[in-house]
Design a protein around this motif. Structure first.
Motif, PDB file in Angstrom:
ATOM      1  N   HIS A  59      78.164  42.408 -18.881  1.00  9.54           N
ATOM      2  CA  HIS A  59      78.294  43.824 -18.553  1.00  9.54           C
ATOM      3  C   HIS A  59      79.729  44.260 -18.271  1.00  9.54           C
ATOM      4  CE1 HIS A  59      74.119  42.703 -17.480  1.00  9.54           C
ATOM      5  NE2 HIS A  59      73.836  43.878 -18.019  1.00  9.54           N
ATOM      6  N   VAL A  60      80.547  43.351 -17.732  1.00 12.46           N
ATOM      7  CA  VAL A  60      81.917  43.703 -17.362  1.00 12.46           C
ATOM      8  C   VAL A  60      82.850  42.562 -17.761  1.00 12.46           C
ATOM      9  CG1 VAL A  60      83.513  44.288 -15.491  1.00 12.46           C
ATOM     10  CG2 VAL A  60      81.129  45.067 -15.377  1.00 12.46           C
ATOM     11  N   LEU A  61      83.957  42.928 -18.381  1.00  7.99           N
ATOM     12  CA  LEU A  61      85.030  41.970 -18.665  1.00  7.99           C
ATOM     13  C   LEU A  61      86.281  42.447 -17.945  1.00  7.99           C
ATOM     14  CD1 LEU A  61      86.405  39.629 -20.224  1.00  7.99           C
ATOM     15  CD2 LEU A  61      86.795  41.262 -22.096  1.00  7.99           C
ATOM     16  N   PHE A  62      86.802  41.607 -17.055  1.00  6.74           N
ATOM     17  CA  PHE A  62      88.064  41.910 -16.383  1.00  6.74           C
ATOM     18  C   PHE A  62      89.126  40.985 -16.951  1.00  6.74           C
ATOM     19  CE2 PHE A  62      90.654  41.511 -12.231  1.00  6.74           C
ATOM     20  CZ  PHE A  62      91.531  42.503 -12.637  1.00  6.74           C
TER      21      PHE A  62
ATOM     22  N   LEU B 169      79.196  43.863 -25.055  1.00  6.08           N
ATOM     23  CA  LEU B 169      79.373  45.015 -24.175  1.00  6.08           C
ATOM     24  C   LEU B 169      78.789  46.275 -24.806  1.00  6.08           C
ATOM     25  CD1 LEU B 169      83.014  44.287 -22.966  1.00  6.08           C
ATOM     26  CD2 LEU B 169      80.896  44.029 -21.641  1.00  6.08           C
ATOM     27  N   ILE B 170      78.853  46.385 -26.119  1.00  3.02           N
ATOM     28  CA  ILE B 170      78.196  47.499 -26.806  1.00  3.02           C
ATOM     29  C   ILE B 170      76.686  47.423 -26.567  1.00  3.02           C
ATOM     30  CG2 ILE B 170      77.625  48.435 -29.077  1.00  3.02           C
ATOM     31  CD1 ILE B 170      80.485  47.678 -29.955  1.00  3.02           C
TER      32      ILE B 170
ATOM     33  N   GLY C 297      78.427  48.225 -21.470  1.00  3.55           N
ATOM     34  CA  GLY C 297      79.254  47.723 -20.379  1.00  3.55           C
ATOM     35  C   GLY C 297      80.643  48.312 -20.393  1.00  3.55           C
ATOM     36  N   CYS C 298      81.575  47.607 -19.780  1.00  3.15           N
ATOM     37  CA  CYS C 298      82.934  48.137 -19.680  1.00  3.15           C
ATOM     38  C   CYS C 298      83.949  47.004 -19.593  1.00  3.15           C
ATOM     39  CB  CYS C 298      83.071  49.063 -18.484  1.00  3.15           C
ATOM     40  SG  CYS C 298      82.972  48.248 -16.888  1.00  3.15           S
ATOM     41  N   ILE C 299      85.204  47.386 -19.833  1.00  2.35           N
ATOM     42  CA  ILE C 299      86.341  46.480 -19.739  1.00  2.35           C
ATOM     43  C   ILE C 299      87.353  47.077 -18.781  1.00  2.35           C
ATOM     44  CG2 ILE C 299      88.302  45.474 -20.990  1.00  2.35           C
ATOM     45  CD1 ILE C 299      86.542  45.569 -23.533  1.00  2.35           C
TER      46      ILE C 299
ATOM     47  N   ASP D 134      80.441  54.115 -28.437  1.00  2.00           N
ATOM     48  CA  ASP D 134      79.539  52.955 -28.378  1.00  2.00           C
ATOM     49  C   ASP D 134      78.977  52.766 -26.974  1.00  2.00           C
ATOM     50  OD1 ASP D 134      79.941  52.225 -31.075  1.00  2.00           O
ATOM     51  OD2 ASP D 134      81.770  51.135 -30.551  1.00  2.00           O
ATOM     52  N   GLY D 135      79.462  53.580 -26.032  1.00  2.00           N
ATOM     53  CA  GLY D 135      79.004  53.454 -24.652  1.00  2.00           C
ATOM     54  C   GLY D 135      79.812  52.475 -23.831  1.00  2.00           C
TER      55      GLY D 135
END
Length: 254
Positions: free
Chosen positions: A83-86, A127-128, A132-134, A173-174
């Motif tokens: 869901h999240v990439l940091f 993530l698509i 999710g988000c980066i 893509d959200g």
């Protein structure tokens, strides 16, 4: 707050500094956290304090795309989603263009810029799927120049603009993509600076809050950008700098 319950988060550079603080913050808020970094001992030290059922350690050199692919694959195998990439892992190289080590350019680009590219490339399809988000670690050094830090400035500037391009390409893509841009933060990377009273006085004079940041203060902003509280924040390179960039550069004349 428990904003990340049942969410899966990858943190690169998680063995110390901003990465460690952010991994702890995500875990405190209920996330399943994947700790990625070069040094297993550092990752294991962080992992000891986190719930084992919600924590995965994966030694990863972010400059190596195959290792980043393996990191994402291990995350999906263990937790079933992402869901999240940091993208936080990074190095610094000091010196002017004629003084800095010649191979320093390739090293800093491979880690700082290549690491972000590799993470985004490997993670984006997942993530698509999860919407999710980066969050990328930029820097105020990517928003303006520093004396004697040209290689670092170039790498962080690339991250900032790459973040904006990704936000354009994948917003529909959200997937939201943002960057956090700290100024002086007290981490192992800046440890040798703390003992230099003259240098610290200069920083304290330039930063309106009169001090550098603690890693936890940056982690709080990363968590915000990754959370649903920031659901309409996309393509932002957010200075977390105590007001440093509010100045036009002229001296305090009080």
């Amino acid at each position: 707050m428990q904003r990340f319950t049942d969410k899966v988060v990858i943190v690169t550079g998680a063995g110390s500094g901003i990465g460690e603080a952010t991994a702890r913050r995500f875990s405190q808020e209920g996330a399943n956290v994947v700790l990625a970094g070069n040094t297993k001992a550092k990752l294991d030290r962080v992992a000891r304090d986190l719930p084992p059922e919600r924590t995965l350690v994966k030694v990863t050199d972010v400059s190596n795309y195959k290792q980043v692919q393996a990191l994402v694959a291990a995350t999906l195998k263990r937790f079933g989603a992402l869901h999240v990439l940091f993208n936080n892992a990074g190095i610094a190289v000091e010196g002017t263009v004629t003084e800095a080590p010649f191979d320093g350019w390739d090293k800093i680009m491979a880690t700082n810029v290549g690491g972000v590219f590799h993470g985004c490339r490997a993670a984006m399809p997942h993530l698509i799927e999860s919407k999710g988000c980066i969050v990328n670690t930029g820097s105020v050094s990517g928003l303006g120049g520093d004396w004697g830090m040209g290689f670092y400035n170039a790498s962080k500037g690339a991250i900032v603009n790459f973040t904006k391009a990704l936000a354009l390409d994948h917003g529909r893509d959200g997937v939201r993509v943002n960057a956090v841009c700290p100024s002086l933060t007290f981490t192992p990377m800046t440890e040798d600076m703390k003992g230099d009273r003259k240098l610290m006085a200069k920083f304290n004079e330039r930063i309106p809050l009169g001090r550098g940041a603690q890693p936890e203060e940056i982690a709080a902003v990363v968590a915000f950008l990754a959370s649903d509280d920031a659901s309409f924040v996309n393509g932002v390179a957010l200075p977390v700098d105590g007001g440093l960039m509010a100045s036009n550069g002229q001296p305090d004349m009080a």
